[in-house]
Design a protein around this motif. Structure first.
Motif, PDB file in Angstrom:
ATOM      1  N   PHE A  29       0.823  -1.205   0.000  1.00 50.70           N
ATOM      2  CA  PHE A  29       0.000   0.000   0.000  1.00 50.70           C
ATOM      3  C   PHE A  29       0.862   1.262   0.000  1.00 50.70           C
ATOM      4  O   PHE A  29       0.615   2.207  -0.768  1.00 50.70           O
ATOM      5  CB  PHE A  29      -0.922  -0.015   1.221  1.00 50.70           C
ATOM      6  N   LEU A  30       1.891   1.300   0.862  1.00 43.66           N
ATOM      7  CA  LEU A  30       2.750   2.477   0.947  1.00 43.66           C
ATOM      8  C   LEU A  30       3.515   2.711  -0.352  1.00 43.66           C
ATOM      9  O   LEU A  30       3.658   3.854  -0.801  1.00 43.66           O
ATOM     10  CB  LEU A  30       3.729   2.324   2.110  1.00 43.66           C
ATOM     11  N   ARG A  31       3.983   1.641  -0.974  1.00 43.85           N
ATOM     12  CA  ARG A  31       4.696   1.782  -2.249  1.00 43.85           C
ATOM     13  C   ARG A  31       3.790   2.369  -3.315  1.00 43.85           C
ATOM     14  O   ARG A  31       4.190   3.276  -4.069  1.00 43.85           O
ATOM     15  CB  ARG A  31       5.236   0.423  -2.692  1.00 43.85           C
ATOM     16  N   GLY A  32       2.563   1.875  -3.380  1.00 43.09           N
ATOM     17  CA  GLY A  32       1.625   2.397  -4.371  1.00 43.09           C
ATOM     18  C   GLY A  32       1.263   3.848  -4.106  1.00 43.09           C
ATOM     19  O   GLY A  32       1.196   4.661  -5.042  1.00 43.09           O
ATOM     20  N   LEU A  33       1.049   4.194  -2.819  1.00 45.25           N
ATOM     21  CA  LEU A  33       0.695   5.565  -2.465  1.00 45.25           C
ATOM     22  C   LEU A  33       1.816   6.542  -2.802  1.00 45.25           C
ATOM     23  O   LEU A  33       1.576   7.601  -3.400  1.00 45.25           O
ATOM     24  CB  LEU A  33       0.380   5.634  -0.970  1.00 45.25           C
ATOM     25  N   ILE A  34       3.036   6.185  -2.439  1.00 48.24           N
ATOM     26  CA  ILE A  34       4.177   7.078  -2.671  1.00 48.24           C
ATOM     27  C   ILE A  34       4.442   7.236  -4.166  1.00 48.24           C
ATOM     28  O   ILE A  34       4.735   8.335  -4.652  1.00 48.24           O
ATOM     29  CB  ILE A  34       5.416   6.558  -1.932  1.00 48.24           C
ATOM     30  N   LYS A  35       4.303   6.143  -4.911  1.00 40.97           N
ATOM     31  CA  LYS A  35       4.503   6.209  -6.360  1.00 40.97           C
ATOM     32  C   LYS A  35       3.462   7.112  -7.007  1.00 40.97           C
ATOM     33  O   LYS A  35       3.767   7.933  -7.874  1.00 40.97           O
ATOM     34  CB  LYS A  35       4.443   4.804  -6.956  1.00 40.97           C
TER      35      LYS A  35
ATOM     36  N   SER B  74       1.978  12.287  -9.384  1.00 40.41           N
ATOM     37  CA  SER B  74       0.932  13.304  -9.487  1.00 40.41           C
ATOM     38  C   SER B  74       1.401  14.683  -9.040  1.00 40.41           C
ATOM     39  O   SER B  74       1.033  15.702  -9.636  1.00 40.41           O
ATOM     40  CB  SER B  74      -0.293  12.893  -8.661  1.00 40.41           C
ATOM     41  N   PHE B  75       2.221  14.724  -7.984  1.00 45.25           N
ATOM     42  CA  PHE B  75       2.607  16.015  -7.398  1.00 45.25           C
ATOM     43  C   PHE B  75       4.109  16.238  -7.373  1.00 45.25           C
ATOM     44  O   PHE B  75       4.576  17.293  -6.941  1.00 45.25           O
ATOM     45  CB  PHE B  75       2.046  16.124  -5.979  1.00 45.25           C
ATOM     46  N   GLY B  76       4.870  15.234  -7.776  1.00 42.01           N
ATOM     47  CA  GLY B  76       6.312  15.416  -7.914  1.00 42.01           C
ATOM     48  C   GLY B  76       7.109  15.326  -6.635  1.00 42.01           C
ATOM     49  O   GLY B  76       8.296  15.688  -6.623  1.00 42.01           O
ATOM     50  N   GLU B  77       6.520  14.831  -5.533  1.00 43.32           N
ATOM     51  CA  GLU B  77       7.264  14.734  -4.283  1.00 43.32           C
ATOM     52  C   GLU B  77       6.624  13.718  -3.348  1.00 43.32           C
ATOM     53  O   GLU B  77       5.475  13.297  -3.544  1.00 43.32           O
ATOM     54  CB  GLU B  77       7.337  16.097  -3.593  1.00 43.32           C
ATOM     55  N   HIS B  78       7.393  13.329  -2.342  1.00 45.51           N
ATOM     56  CA  HIS B  78       6.911  12.402  -1.327  1.00 45.51           C
ATOM     57  C   HIS B  78       5.873  13.107  -0.452  1.00 45.51           C
ATOM     58  O   HIS B  78       5.993  14.314  -0.197  1.00 45.51           O
ATOM     59  CB  HIS B  78       8.097  11.947  -0.466  1.00 45.51           C
ATOM     60  N   PRO B  79       4.844  12.404   0.034  1.00 44.63           N
ATOM     61  CA  PRO B  79       3.844  13.062   0.888  1.00 44.63           C
ATOM     62  C   PRO B  79       4.435  13.764   2.108  1.00 44.63           C
ATOM     63  O   PRO B  79       3.991  14.860   2.471  1.00 44.63           O
ATOM     64  CB  PRO B  79       2.937  11.899   1.308  1.00 44.63           C
ATOM     65  N   SER B  80       5.431  13.168   2.742  1.00 40.53           N
ATOM     66  CA  SER B  80       6.026  13.797   3.930  1.00 40.53           C
ATOM     67  C   SER B  80       6.795  15.065   3.560  1.00 40.53           C
ATOM     68  O   SER B  80       6.844  16.014   4.351  1.00 40.53           O
ATOM     69  CB  SER B  80       6.951  12.807   4.645  1.00 40.53           C
TER      70      SER B  80
END
Length: 415
Positions: free
Chosen positions: A380-386, A391-397
């Protein structure tokens, strides 16, 4: 001719024996280094635990302990990477693949030692051992001096219980703030002391100060602790500052000196004119022994201090893994679950050293101590971060650290 053949065969036999001996002995060398590193880590842990339980005021000793702590985190990180991503690599892959088809692409798993040779792994372990051993030798005198400092509390049995009572990775910074607050000026000195605390967004500045302010010694030393934001002193009527500020941790039995601690939280830069007005108003209202702590993301506030600023940085990757592993496994020994430790290490890498994500994710994993579930969390985390990066060009954190909106999704609940 027979003598020549005999000599050749003898030489071939000798080389073959040496070859097989070297093949057999190489893992033994790695295991010896692993055992030595484990013993050195244990010695370092003993010193750090003993120091953590004492109130140390010497800044040089605090810096030396911080260096030893960093060396210990690096050693544990490399040892865990060897154990879980190399030593148990094949078992972990089989387990992961059997529970998630998305993990079949093993080349996407950028583990620490996934592409390294045995020689490189051995060199990594030896470097960690040499670094930690030299640090332990350097603190020999420190260990002797430790007994001269008063104890603070008794260590709990499990490290995961200790984390709820201390600021992980901020022991040196917490002691520096504590020493500033408890330090008394010589007679006749009436300067209002100011300590700047500087660091990037979401690094833990406010949490650090709040943690120190909750210390019983600080609450006994100050009659009241006042928290002020930069919005509170833009009004012209600073004489009514205490009526508008939020007072926290007010002592029910105030000190006879009525000392006050003011914590000023500033988002970015601070206007020097506004600061001078606040400082002047505080100096008029506050008694001798009162102090100010100012926190900000801007390095410019360092010049406002009467003492050296305390600077916070994000945890190193090694310290972050130690923190996450301790929270995720609790009192369970990770070496008894190498497959899960492997997956946990990958999850920690995905979280990009976010303390909030580490706490929430580790709690989730600990509540459901199950390898298939942990693999689903990793997927799940791999898919979310990818998705977020595309989409936004950066990691969520990274977006959160810049006060940008981070787009998150929920895991689908399984029956």
């Amino acid at each position: 001719m027979e003598i020549f053949l005999s000599a050749v065969l003898g030489e071939l036999a000798s080389r073959s024996i040496n070859f097989f001996i070297s093949k057999i002995s190489k893992p033994r060398v790695v295991l010896d280094v692993e055992d030595s590193l484990q013993r050195a880590l244990l010695r370092a842990q003993v010193i750090i635990d003993e120091a953590t339980g004492r109130h140390i005021t010497n800044q040089a000793m605090l810096q030396q302990l911080d260096m030893l702590r960093d060396a210990m985190y690096q050693g544990r990180y490399k040892l865990d990477a060897f154990r879980y991503q190399y030593h148990d690599e094949e078992d972990a892959k089989d387990q992961v693949v059997s529970h998630s088809s998305s993990l079949l692409k093993l080349n996407s798993v950028k583990g620490i030692f996934s592409c390294k040779t045995k020689t490189q792994i051995l060199e990594q372990l030896e470097d960690a051992l040499d670094n930690l051993s030299s640090m332990i030798l350097d603190v020999k005198e420190l260990v002797v001096f430790l007994t001269g400092y008063p104890r603070l509390y008794h260590q709990p049995y499990s490290m995961h219980l200790l984390l709820s009572n201390c600021m992980f990775g901020r022991q040196m910074e917490a002691e520096l703030v504590l020493n500033f607050l408890l330090h008394t000026q010589p007679n006749g000195v009436e300067e209002l002391e100011v300590l700047p605390v500087v660091g990037p967004a979401r690094v833990g500045k406010s949490t650090l100060v709040a943690h120190v302010c909750s210390d019983e010694r600080v609450r006994d030393h100050f009659s009241e602790i006042v928290f002020v934001s930069d919005h509170d002193f833009k009004d012209e009527e600073l004489t009514h500052l205490w009526e508008r500020c939020v007072k926290k941790c007010q002592n029910s039995t105030p000190s006879k000196y009525w000392r006050t601690l003011v914590v000023v939280e500033v988002a970015g830069d601070i206007n020097e004119t506004e600061w001078k007005r606040l400082y002047a108003a505080s100096k008029r209202c506050m008694t001798i022994g009162s102090k100010i702590i100012i926190t900000s993301r801007s390095d410019k506030i360092a010049k406002l201090g009467t003492t050296r600023a305390v600077t916070l940085k994000y945890l190193s990757e090694e310290a972050y893994w130690y923190f996450f592993k301790t929270l995720a496994f609790g009192s369970t020994d990770p070496t008894m679950h190498p497959r899960m430790a492997y997956v946990a290490m990958e999850i920690a890498r995905m979280l990009n050293r976010s303390l909030i994500s580490a706490t929430s994710t580790a709690c989730l994993l600990r509540d459901k101590f199950d390898i298939p579930f942990w693999c689903k969390v990793l997927t799940f985390l791999r898919g979310l971060i990818k998705w977020h990066a595309s989409s936004f060009g950066e990691h969520p954190s990274d977006a959160q650290r810049q006060n940008k909106p981070a787009h998150l999704v929920r895991m689908v609940r399984t029956s």
